[in-house]
Design a protein around this motif. Structure first.
Motif, PDB file in Angstrom:
ATOM      1  N   THR A  32       0.971  -1.068  -0.008  1.00 33.83           N
ATOM      2  CA  THR A  32       0.111   0.052  -0.002  1.00 33.83           C
ATOM      3  C   THR A  32       0.995   1.176  -0.115  1.00 33.83           C
ATOM      4  N   THR A  33       0.223   2.499   0.103  1.00 33.99           N
ATOM      5  CA  THR A  33       1.014   3.567  -0.042  1.00 33.99           C
ATOM      6  C   THR A  33       0.326   4.436   0.904  1.00 33.99           C
ATOM      7  N   ILE A  34       1.215   4.975   1.675  1.00 32.87           N
ATOM      8  CA  ILE A  34       1.084   5.684   2.932  1.00 32.87           C
ATOM      9  C   ILE A  34       1.556   7.119   2.814  1.00 32.87           C
ATOM     10  N   THR A  35       0.611   8.127   2.970  1.00 30.51           N
ATOM     11  CA  THR A  35       0.978   9.642   2.673  1.00 30.51           C
ATOM     12  C   THR A  35       0.993  10.401   4.331  1.00 30.51           C
ATOM     13  N   ALA A  36       1.668  11.083   4.331  1.00 31.16           N
ATOM     14  CA  ALA A  36       1.603  12.067   5.894  1.00 31.16           C
ATOM     15  C   ALA A  36       1.904  13.388   5.291  1.00 31.16           C
ATOM     16  N   THR A  37       1.286  14.194   6.177  1.00 32.73           N
ATOM     17  CA  THR A  37       1.461  15.658   5.874  1.00 32.73           C
ATOM     18  C   THR A  37       2.210  16.236   7.306  1.00 32.73           C
ATOM     19  N   ALA A  38       2.864  17.239   7.210  1.00 34.40           N
ATOM     20  CA  ALA A  38       3.419  17.468   8.543  1.00 34.40           C
ATOM     21  C   ALA A  38       3.242  19.475   8.247  1.00 34.40           C
ATOM     22  N   THR A  39       3.689  19.816   9.499  1.00 36.03           N
ATOM     23  CA  THR A  39       4.069  21.515   9.610  1.00 36.03           C
ATOM     24  C   THR A  39       4.609  21.737   8.421  1.00 36.03           C
ATOM     25  N   PRO A  40       4.485  22.748   7.630  1.00 41.55           N
ATOM     26  CA  PRO A  40       4.965  23.311   6.666  1.00 41.55           C
ATOM     27  C   PRO A  40       6.753  23.486   6.949  1.00 41.55           C
ATOM     28  N   GLY A  41       7.765  23.203   6.301  1.00 40.51           N
ATOM     29  CA  GLY A  41       8.986  23.035   6.463  1.00 40.51           C
ATOM     30  C   GLY A  41       9.727  21.850   7.135  1.00 40.51           C
ATOM     31  N   ALA A  42       8.925  21.318   7.599  1.00 34.21           N
ATOM     32  CA  ALA A  42       9.338  19.912   8.372  1.00 34.21           C
ATOM     33  C   ALA A  42       9.691  18.768   7.313  1.00 34.21           C
ATOM     34  N   ILE A  43      10.360  18.093   7.495  1.00 36.84           N
ATOM     35  CA  ILE A  43      10.857  16.734   6.756  1.00 36.84           C
ATOM     36  C   ILE A  43      10.405  15.565   7.455  1.00 36.84           C
ATOM     37  N   ILE A  44       9.649  14.724   6.530  1.00 34.86           N
ATOM     38  CA  ILE A  44       8.900  13.513   7.079  1.00 34.86           C
ATOM     39  C   ILE A  44       9.986  12.339   7.039  1.00 34.86           C
ATOM     40  N   TYR A  45      10.060  11.810   8.199  1.00 32.90           N
ATOM     41  CA  TYR A  45      10.900  10.496   8.199  1.00 32.90           C
ATOM     42  C   TYR A  45       9.837   9.122   8.538  1.00 32.90           C
ATOM     43  N   TRP A  46      10.374   8.115   8.022  1.00 34.09           N
ATOM     44  CA  TRP A  46       9.519   6.832   8.210  1.00 34.09           C
ATOM     45  C   TRP A  46      10.566   5.758   8.808  1.00 34.09           C
ATOM     46  N   TRP A  47       9.928   5.009   9.865  1.00 33.97           N
ATOM     47  CA  TRP A  47      10.979   4.324  10.663  1.00 33.97           C
ATOM     48  C   TRP A  47      10.000   2.878  10.921  1.00 33.97           C
ATOM     49  N   THR A  48      11.041   2.035  11.083  1.00 39.11           N
ATOM     50  CA  THR A  48      10.511   0.525  11.429  1.00 39.11           C
ATOM     51  C   THR A  48       9.947   0.328  12.957  1.00 39.11           C
ATOM     52  N   SER A  49      10.422   1.217  13.754  1.00 35.21           N
ATOM     53  CA  SER A  49      10.058   1.032  15.208  1.00 35.21           C
ATOM     54  C   SER A  49      10.284   2.756  15.893  1.00 35.21           C
ATOM     55  N   PRO A  50       9.402   2.791  17.027  1.00 35.53           N
ATOM     56  CA  PRO A  50       9.389   3.974  17.449  1.00 35.53           C
ATOM     57  C   PRO A  50      10.850   4.321  18.303  1.00 35.53           C
ATOM     58  N   VAL A  51      11.507   3.285  18.938  1.00 39.04           N
ATOM     59  CA  VAL A  51      12.723   3.600  19.504  1.00 39.04           C
ATOM     60  C   VAL A  51      13.432   2.619  19.058  1.00 39.04           C
ATOM     61  N   GLY A  52      14.843   2.983  18.716  1.00 38.33           N
ATOM     62  CA  GLY A  52      15.753   2.223  18.149  1.00 38.33           C
ATOM     63  C   GLY A  52      15.577   1.577  16.632  1.00 38.33           C
ATOM     64  N   GLY A  53      14.613   2.231  15.930  1.00 37.67           N
ATOM     65  CA  GLY A  53      14.264   1.417  14.755  1.00 37.67           C
ATOM     66  C   GLY A  53      15.206   2.018  13.554  1.00 37.67           C
ATOM     67  N   THR A  54      15.022   1.499  12.455  1.00 39.05           N
ATOM     68  CA  THR A  54      15.735   1.894  11.056  1.00 39.05           C
ATOM     69  C   THR A  54      14.873   2.794  10.443  1.00 39.05           C
ATOM     70  N   LYS A  55      15.627   3.807   9.996  1.00 43.19           N
ATOM     71  CA  LYS A  55      14.985   4.983   9.222  1.00 43.19           C
ATOM     72  C   LYS A  55      14.862   4.229   7.701  1.00 43.19           C
ATOM     73  N   ILE A  56      13.650   3.855   7.204  1.00 49.87           N
ATOM     74  CA  ILE A  56      13.469   3.504   5.810  1.00 49.87           C
ATOM     75  C   ILE A  56      13.127   4.265   4.697  1.00 49.87           C
ATOM     76  N   ASP A  57      12.601   5.474   5.068  1.00 54.03           N
ATOM     77  CA  ASP A  57      12.321   6.319   4.034  1.00 54.03           C
ATOM     78  C   ASP A  57      12.187   7.898   4.671  1.00 54.03           C
ATOM     79  N   SER A  58      12.235   8.759   3.608  1.00 52.94           N
ATOM     80  CA  SER A  58      11.766  10.277   3.845  1.00 52.94           C
ATOM     81  C   SER A  58      10.982  10.788   2.876  1.00 52.94           C
ATOM     82  N   GLY A  59      10.424  11.849   3.150  1.00 55.13           N
ATOM     83  CA  GLY A  59       9.355  12.275   2.226  1.00 55.13           C
ATOM     84  C   GLY A  59       7.894  12.003   2.713  1.00 55.13           C
ATOM     85  N   ASN A  60       6.808  12.775   1.959  1.00 54.03           N
ATOM     86  CA  ASN A  60       5.410  12.729   2.458  1.00 54.03           C
ATOM     87  C   ASN A  60       4.813  11.276   2.223  1.00 54.03           C
TER      88      ASN A  60
END
Length: 143
Positions: A32-60
């Protein structure tokens, strides 16, 4: 002693404003495709876990890839200066609809048919919208 006034600017922390999945429940081995929006100027990061996870993507937008197990993704908003959203990482669960377990039986003892003899296959449980039969990996009947 003279104290010089110092002006401190406080930058508000970014926020995740919304998260929307194309679908939050996918068929086995699809994505599936997940889309997130954030405060203008913020960078969005996607992670595998909330603590100690791996960053797997960036962008909306994050495309999950094919899933075979339920998976939770975590999204975070960050400003270039390092300020992160105060609400913590936002969880985005995606469930996987398992493949159905189907049993195939025949009307012949030991599932044996002689040349030019008809054999009837029955798939159970009944109630699925479609059954597809394969012989040597090739679809021979669907319905």
């Amino acid at each position: 002693m003279y104290f010089r006034p110092v002006t401190v600017f406080v930058i508000p922390a970014p926020s995740i404003l919304s998260v929307d999945a194309e679908t939050d429940s996918v068929c086995y081995n699809t994505g599936t495709t997940i889309t997130a929006t954030a405060t203008p100027g913020a960078i969005i990061y996607w992670w595998t876990s909330p603590v100690g996870g791996t960053k797997i993507d960036s962008g909306n937008v994050h495309v999950t890839g094919n899933l075979t197990l339920p998976t939770t993704y975590y999204v975070q908003a960050t400003y270039l200066g390092g300020c992160q959203n105060l609400q913590g990482m936002v969880a985005v669960p995606v469930s996987v609809i398992p493949l159905p377990a189907v049993t195939l039986t025949t009307d012949k003892d030991n599932n044996t048919a002689f040349p030019n003899e008809a054999i009837t296959f029955t798939a159970s449980p009944s109630g699925y919208s479609n059954y597809e039969f394969f012989v040597n990996g090739n679809s021979v009947q669907s319905g």
